[in-house]
Scaffold this active site. Structure first.
Site, short mmCIF file in Angstrom:
data_model
loop_
_atom_site.label_atom_id
_atom_site.label_comp_id
_atom_site.label_asym_id
_atom_site.label_seq_id
_atom_site.Cartn_x
_atom_site.Cartn_y
_atom_site.Cartn_z
N LYS A 190 0.84 -1.20 0.00
CA LYS A 190 0.00 0.00 0.00
C LYS A 190 0.88 1.25 0.00
O LYS A 190 1.63 1.48 0.95
CB LYS A 190 -0.90 0.04 1.24
CG LYS A 190 -1.91 1.18 1.14
CD LYS A 190 -2.59 1.51 2.43
CE LYS A 190 -1.84 2.49 3.29
NZ LYS A 190 -1.69 3.84 2.70
N GLY A 242 7.46 4.39 7.91
CA GLY A 242 6.59 5.52 8.20
C GLY A 242 6.95 6.11 9.56
O GLY A 242 8.08 5.97 10.04
N SER A 243 5.98 6.75 10.18
CA SER A 243 6.26 7.48 11.42
C SER A 243 6.41 6.53 12.61
O SER A 243 5.87 5.41 12.60
CB SER A 243 5.13 8.47 11.69
OG SER A 243 3.93 7.75 11.82
N THR A 244 7.10 7.00 13.62
CA THR A 244 7.30 6.20 14.82
C THR A 244 5.96 5.93 15.51
O THR A 244 5.73 4.82 16.02
CB THR A 244 8.29 6.93 15.77
OG1 THR A 244 9.55 6.97 15.09
CG2 THR A 244 8.45 6.22 17.09
N GLY A 247 4.33 3.17 13.69
CA GLY A 247 5.16 1.98 13.92
C GLY A 247 4.85 1.33 15.26
O GLY A 247 4.76 0.10 15.38
N GLU A 264 10.77 0.63 9.72
CA GLU A 264 11.70 1.73 9.40
C GLU A 264 10.98 3.03 9.75
O GLU A 264 10.06 3.42 9.04
CB GLU A 264 12.05 1.71 7.90
CG GLU A 264 12.66 0.43 7.41
CD GLU A 264 14.12 0.29 7.83
OE1 GLU A 264 14.69 1.26 8.37
OE2 GLU A 264 14.68 -0.78 7.63
N CYS A 298 13.67 10.88 6.00
CA CYS A 298 13.73 10.33 7.37
C CYS A 298 15.10 10.54 7.99
O CYS A 298 15.23 10.75 9.18
CB CYS A 298 13.40 8.85 7.34
SG CYS A 298 14.41 7.96 6.13
N GLU A 395 10.78 15.22 15.37
CA GLU A 395 10.96 15.17 13.93
C GLU A 395 10.01 16.18 13.27
O GLU A 395 8.80 16.14 13.49
CB GLU A 395 10.64 13.76 13.42
CG GLU A 395 10.98 13.60 11.96
CD GLU A 395 10.63 12.21 11.41
OE1 GLU A 395 9.59 11.67 11.79
OE2 GLU A 395 11.42 11.69 10.60
P1 NAD Z 1 2.78 7.65 8.45
O1 NAD Z 1 3.24 6.76 9.54
O2 NAD Z 1 1.73 8.64 8.73
O3 NAD Z 1 2.25 6.80 7.21
C1 NAD Z 1 3.03 5.82 6.59
C2 NAD Z 1 2.13 4.82 5.92
O4 NAD Z 1 1.40 4.11 6.92
C3 NAD Z 1 1.09 5.43 4.99
O5 NAD Z 1 0.94 4.58 3.87
C4 NAD Z 1 -0.18 5.42 5.85
O6 NAD Z 1 -1.37 5.37 5.09
C5 NAD Z 1 0.00 4.14 6.64
N1 NAD Z 1 -0.70 4.07 7.92
C6 NAD Z 1 -1.18 5.09 8.67
N2 NAD Z 1 -1.76 4.58 9.80
C7 NAD Z 1 -1.62 3.24 9.75
C8 NAD Z 1 -1.98 2.16 10.62
N3 NAD Z 1 -2.61 2.39 11.78
N4 NAD Z 1 -1.67 0.90 10.27
C9 NAD Z 1 -1.00 0.65 9.10
N5 NAD Z 1 -0.65 1.62 8.24
C10 NAD Z 1 -0.95 2.90 8.56
O7 NAD Z 1 4.11 8.34 7.88
P2 NAD Z 1 4.24 9.41 6.73
O8 NAD Z 1 3.83 10.74 7.27
O9 NAD Z 1 3.61 8.91 5.47
O10 NAD Z 1 5.81 9.38 6.45
C11 NAD Z 1 6.71 10.14 7.15
C12 NAD Z 1 7.40 9.30 8.22
O11 NAD Z 1 8.06 8.19 7.60
C13 NAD Z 1 8.47 10.07 8.94
O12 NAD Z 1 8.39 9.83 10.31
C14 NAD Z 1 9.77 9.49 8.35
O13 NAD Z 1 10.89 9.62 9.20
C15 NAD Z 1 9.38 8.07 8.13
N6 NAD Z 1 10.27 7.43 7.15
C16 NAD Z 1 11.20 6.53 7.60
C17 NAD Z 1 12.09 5.93 6.70
C18 NAD Z 1 13.13 4.94 7.18
O14 NAD Z 1 13.72 4.27 6.33
N7 NAD Z 1 13.35 4.82 8.46
C19 NAD Z 1 12.01 6.24 5.34
C20 NAD Z 1 11.05 7.16 4.92
C21 NAD Z 1 10.18 7.75 5.83
#
Ligand code: NAD
Length: 484
Positions: A190, A242-244, A247, A264, A298, A395
């Site tokens: 997704k 995605g975000s912590t 996660g 990640e 990130c 962040e």
């Molecule tokens: P986010 O966590 O809001 O969303 C990431 C993804 O998760 C999206 O596809 C979203 O639709 C989905 N999502 C949201 N809620 C969910 C849930 N409850 N269960 C499953 N999936 C869900 O993050 P974002 O705002 O899209 O991205 C930015 C974040 O990603 C930042 O914190 C950044 O540091 C991190 N990031 C980390 C890395 C890494 O390699 N460590 C790389 C890129 C981005």
């Protein structure tokens, strides 16, 4: 759209990439079992260009039923043709995907920039070539897993549920799909709700490559769709970037199941400039680390630590360099800083700009005319930042740098490690021994020495502490999709 640099006596003529060659359909369904499939709810949502806030397309809003259909297709493909195929044959498909991506690189770069707001220079020179390279790299391992992990019997895990963010939409899809296929797994992926288009274009390539139906399924939607993938009982491996905050939710929801997971997550990287560093080179590294790509990285070097003796010189040079940054049309090849990905993200960044000032830091932004429509933020640097300030701790995910000074190496190590995150860091020094000493002491998964933001498919990437666990890239990335 204007791209002005007031402090220069001259301006670059606009050099926009021709958006016309990018074919974006008016509407996209999910890509399930090799077919474009309408959402069971009948609902679609808009994806917009953050540089104009105009609609680009609409994509299917995935329900639990859609996710179920995708997981079922992935399971059938896993039990059927894909699971039975030799590594050598699997590799051929993955090579084909890589080559098709290279053939359509220009189109992919334009769509990535239209949908995400990042400068075309980034999508063209970094995102798309690196994504193709991840497919090439992993294709090469598909028939050599016994050499990659000698004396160990490895097998695939099954169906991988993969959820990715909006900052590197195509690259993150490649990081996830390529190793999963090389190791013989099938996939339900997704993309993020604000940047679904390049993952859907990747589905076109996957169809053209002749990959058996159901091996890769792309389902679009927001957080609920992601949660339905992660929590589906027939998913064997969860790969999330995605975000912590999200996660942590995922980790809780899969606790007690036998699902494998790699997470990640966020970061708050320290970029450390020692007094013996090549200052001009370091300033370019700071700019690359936080301003290019709007700080939507990130591993962005969002905390800068400068040794006191060179603080004035570094800040003078940095501010001068910031005055030359071109903010504006992401499709223009001269642009350094593009659009902020969404209105919500812009609001978050603005909240932190306010917090920085409230916490007593001094804010500097170069004079530049921001376009009148779309989501924009000037490159910003804060000095006089307290260690406890929100801009030094949290962040921001925008072009905002928090600068602190230090006198001694032990002091900077302590300050740099004083964060819940542990994803990446940078160190700038003329002495190799100092680079090694500091990088060994930093709690970060990746530390760059005298450079910043360098990536290679052969090199593992990932974090410690609240930046997650598991690695993507290299043999570590393959191992995450294997049972030993
Ligand atoms: P986010 O966590 O809001 O969303 C990431 C993804 O998760 C999206 O596809 C979203 O639709 C989905 N999502 C949201 N809620 C969910 C849930 N409850 N269960 C499953 N999936 C869900 O993050 P974002 O705002 O899209 O991205 C930015 C974040 O990603 C930042 O914190 C950044 O540091 C991190 N990031 C980390 C890395 C890494 O390699 N460590 C790389 C890129 C981005």
């Amino acid at each position: 759209m204007a791209t002005k640099q007031k402090t220069l006596e001259w301006e670059y003529a606009p050099a926009p990439e021709a958006a016309k060659i990018a074919k974006v359909a008016k509407r996209y369904g999910h890509f399930i079992n090799g077919k474009w499939t309408a959402p069971s709810s009948g609902d679609y949502f808009r994806t917009t260009n953050p540089a104009t806030n105009k609609k680009l397309s609409e994509v299917a809003d995935g329900s639990a039923a859609d996710v179920n259909a995708a997981v079922k297709a992935a399971r059938v493909a896993y039990e059927g043709p894909w699971g039975k195929m030799s590594g050598r044959e699997r590799g051929k498909y993955i090579f084909r995907i890589a080559r098709l991506m290279q053939e359509r690189a220009r189109e992919f770069a334009i769509i990535e920039t239209l949908d995400g707001g990042k400068p075309i220079r980034e999508s063209r020179d970094i995102d798309v070539p690196l994504a193709a390279n991840h497919f090439f790299y992993n294709a090469g391992w598909a028939d050599k897993l016994e050499y990659a992990f000698p004396n160990r019997k490895v097998s695939s895990l099954g169906v991988a549920g993969q959820v990715i963010p909006w900052n590197f939409p195509l690259l993150m899809a490649a990081w996830k799909i390529a190793p999963a296929l090389a190791t013989g797994n099938t996939v339900v992926l997704k993309p993020a709700e604000t940047t679904p288009l390049t993952a859907l274009k990747l589905a076109e390539i996957i169809a053209d490559s002749g990959l058996p139906d159901g091996v890769v399924n792309i389902v679009t939607g927001a957080g609920e769709t992601g949660a339905a993938i992660v929590n589906h009982p027939d998913v064997n491996k969860v790969a999330f970037t995605g975000s912590t905050g999200v996660g942590k939710l995922i980790q809780k929801s899969i606790a007690g199941t036998d699902k494998r997971a790699t997470l990640e997550l966020g970061g708050k990287a320290a970029n450390i400039i020692l007094e013996d560093a090549a200052i001009d080179q370091a300033v370019e590294g700071i700019v690359n680390g936080i301003y290019f790509n709007q700080g939507h990285v990130c591993c962005a070097g969002s905390r800068l630590f400068v040794q006191e003796t060179v603080f004035e010189e570094v800040m003078w040079k940095l501010k001068r360099r910031m005055e030359t940054l071109i903010v504006g049309d992401p499709l223009d090849k001269n642009t350094d800083v593009g659009a902020i990905n969404s209105k919500e993200q812009l609001k978050t960044i603005q909240k932190y700009l306010k917090a920085g000032v409230e916490d007593g830091a001094e804010m500097f932004q170069p004079k530049c005319d921001l376009p009148s429509t779309g989501n924009w933020c000037s490159p910003t640097v804060f000095t006089n930042v307290a260690q406890s300030s929100r801009i030094a701790q949290e962040e921001i995910f925008g072009p905002v740098l928090a600068v602190q000074t230090f006198r001694t190496v032990p002091e900077v190590i302590e300050k740099a490690n004083n964060t819940p995150y542990g994803l990446s860091a940078g160190v700038w020094s003329d002495k190799g021994a100092r680079l090694f000493q500091i990088s060994n002491a930093l709690e970060a998964g990746v530390v760059w020495g005298n450079t910043y933001n360098q990536f290679d498919p052969a090199s593992p990437f990932g974090g410690y502490k609240e930046s997650g666990f598991g690695r993507e890239g290299g043999l570590h990335g393959l191992a995450a999709y294997l049972d030993f």
